[in-house]
Design an enzyme around this catalytic site. Structure first.
Site, short mmCIF file in Angstrom:
data_model
loop_
_atom_site.label_atom_id
_atom_site.label_comp_id
_atom_site.label_asym_id
_atom_site.label_seq_id
_atom_site.Cartn_x
_atom_site.Cartn_y
_atom_site.Cartn_z
N HIS A 88 48.89 63.90 80.78
CA HIS A 88 48.92 62.74 79.88
C HIS A 88 50.09 61.85 80.28
O HIS A 88 51.25 62.10 79.90
CB HIS A 88 49.05 63.21 78.43
N HIS A 90 51.13 57.44 81.49
CA HIS A 90 50.73 56.03 81.43
C HIS A 90 51.36 55.31 82.63
O HIS A 90 52.35 54.59 82.49
CB HIS A 90 51.20 55.39 80.12
N LYS A 93 51.81 51.42 82.35
CA LYS A 93 52.87 50.88 81.50
C LYS A 93 54.26 51.10 82.10
O LYS A 93 55.23 50.45 81.70
CB LYS A 93 52.84 51.55 80.12
N HIS A 240 43.92 59.65 72.20
CA HIS A 240 45.22 59.58 71.53
C HIS A 240 44.93 59.74 70.03
O HIS A 240 44.06 59.06 69.50
CB HIS A 240 45.88 58.22 71.75
N GLU A 243 49.18 59.41 65.94
CA GLU A 243 50.57 59.33 66.40
C GLU A 243 51.43 58.73 65.27
O GLU A 243 51.94 57.62 65.38
CB GLU A 243 50.65 58.50 67.68
N ASP A 340 53.88 61.72 79.21
CA ASP A 340 53.59 60.50 78.46
C ASP A 340 54.22 59.30 79.14
O ASP A 340 54.09 59.12 80.34
CB ASP A 340 54.04 60.65 77.00
N ASN A 341 54.95 58.48 78.42
CA ASN A 341 55.43 57.20 78.94
C ASN A 341 56.74 57.34 79.73
O ASN A 341 57.48 58.30 79.55
CB ASN A 341 55.62 56.21 77.80
#
Length: 448
Positions: A88, A90, A93, A240, A243, A340-341
């Site tokens: 997972h 991104h 981004k 997703h 959250e 994640d990010n």
């Protein structure tokens, strides 16, 4: 014989001796292996880029294996892992923080500023440069496979998906790269949007479909559309989910009910699921039971969720933002953690380093007193969910894709960032030099 962190033998055939490896990641485990704290003592024979044999470790290495003299790399008790799996992330981004920060550190601050940056800056050139930067970081840290979410709204669908396809082809043999679309669940009600995203996934994707699920009045109707789309096209699903720390957010339960309603046979992954951890005990148990019945796997994103969740100005956060991972695992749900990010408004930090994710996830989720198999959460389990079950394991005949560390037990492993690790791909050490952030300066509207 080599010792310490000397060079990996420049040979098509050599032994790695004196290693410790999580027993849960070894496919040929037997009672002959000595295991302490879930770490088995192993010796590995590397031949032509593959693991030819795994044997119980013999310390100290005072004799050769089977009377054969080969090159040796003695790890001196250090922990050895397979290259890891980040399910997972991104990539699209990543690394926009210098030009688009999160003004207050909140979830809505992140959402609004990513949206603004996407509209203003996400050309094919921009997306490609930042995605490739992230891939280079992940590869240097020891990632073998990853799944990235691709923002899929409006014009971005036609911009980002072809870039993803190009990068997947270019990185073949280095990182297995999958992608899944990302858009708000309300857009599932827009037939034109669904057609455009479905077409992009069929043309450029990996058979995975998904969206961001949260409580809207038409949630069940929208989920039915998503599930029907997946069934008609043979897609797996990746959501997703919830959250937020609002206990009224229960879209995870709706997803489970939709999966059962449609008798969905594909894989389903639910990410975040933060609000599950703030449910009343009876509600939590009911939702988890439905998740298990529906065959949904769950990935927690500990670093990003701790950064965003329960943030209020001039107030200390009261919870860590993560889901009920222990309870899910105890119920038999497949659980994972992931990056994640990375350096964007959703998470200002991170480097797509799964060793860091495992270390920080252990601290945030208190994994250290709940079994010795949590390394599965960044290796064996996500590889299975991605459909690459041969990855994230130590297996005779499998690839010699390994991470070698000097840490001899879990406390040493988690106490330091393991910056001196060695990463092997096909049995050969790779260059672990990380890309310089200055390489992206031309995209950040500032002088180098």
């Amino acid at each position: 014989m080599t010792t310490g962190f000397a060079a990996i033998p420049n040979s098509a055939r050599y032994w790695i001796t004196g290693a410790r490896c999580p027993a849960s990641l070894i496919t040929c485990l037997s009672p002959d292996y000595k295991i302490d704290d879930g770490l088995a003592r192993v010796d590995l024979l590397i031949e032509d880029g593959a693991i030819s044999a795994i044997e119980p470790g013999w310390w100290p290495p005072t004799q050769d294996h089977n009377g054969e003299i080969d090159s040796f790399y003695h790890l001196d008790g250090g922990i050895l892992l397979p290259r890891l799996v980040d399910i997972h992330v991104h990539l699209d981004k990543g690394h926009i923080w210098p030009r688009r920060r999160n003004p207050d550190g909140t979830f809505m601050g992140a959402l609004d500023n990513v949206m603004a940056d996407r509209e203003a800056n996400w050309t094919a050139e921009d997306v490609r440069a930042r995605m490739e930067f992230g891939l280079r970081c992940a590869y240097a840290h020891g990632t073998a496979a990853m799944r990235t979410h691709i923002d899929s709204l409006g014009k971005q669908i036609e911009i980002s998906w072809p870039v993803l396809a190009e990068l997947r082809a270019e990185w073949a043999g280095c990182i297995v790269l999958q992608a899944t679309p990302l858009f708000g669940i309300q857009f599932a009600l827009d037939a034109a949007h669904m057609q455009a995203v479905t077409r992009a996934v069929r043309t450029h994707g990996d058979g995975i479909f998904g969206c961001v699920s949260y409580m809207i009045p038409e949630l069940d109707k929208a989920l039915d559309i998503v599930f029907r789309t997946a069934i008609e096209n043979g897609f797996d699903l990746d959501f997703h989910v919830d959250e937020t720390n609002d206990p009224a957010a229960r879209s995870l339960e709706h997803i489970a009910e939709a999966a059962l309603r449609h008798r969905f046979a594909g894989r389903i992954l639910a990410g975040h699921c933060c609000s599950l951890a703030v449910q009343a005990p009876q509600d939590e148990a009911r939702i988890i039971a439905k998740v298990k019945e529906a065959g949904i796997a769950v990935v927690s994103l500990p670093m990003c969720n701790m950064y965003l969740q329960d943030r209020q100005a001039e107030r200390t956060p009261r919870w860590r933002g993560v889901t009920a991972l222990h309870e899910l695992k105890a119920a038999g749900v497949e659980v994972m953690i992931a990056s994640d990010n990375t350096r964007d408004p959703f998470y200002a930090y991170g480097d797509l380093d799964l060793v860091e994710v495992l270390r920080e996830g252990t601290r945030i989720l208190q994994l250290d007193h709940s079994g010795n198999d949590w390394a599965n959460a960044v290796a064996r389990t996500p590889a299975k969910i991605m459909g690459h079950a041969e990855t994230g394991l130590l297996s005779p005949g499998g690839p010699a894709d390994l991470i070698l560390t000097r840490a001899r037990d879990w406390t040493e492993f988690f106490a330091r960032p393991q910056a001196d690790r060695t990463v092997l791909v096909d049995g050969k050490a790779i260059d672990r030099s990380l890309p310089d952030y200055r390489e992206l300066d031309h995209l950040m509207n500032r002088t180098a």
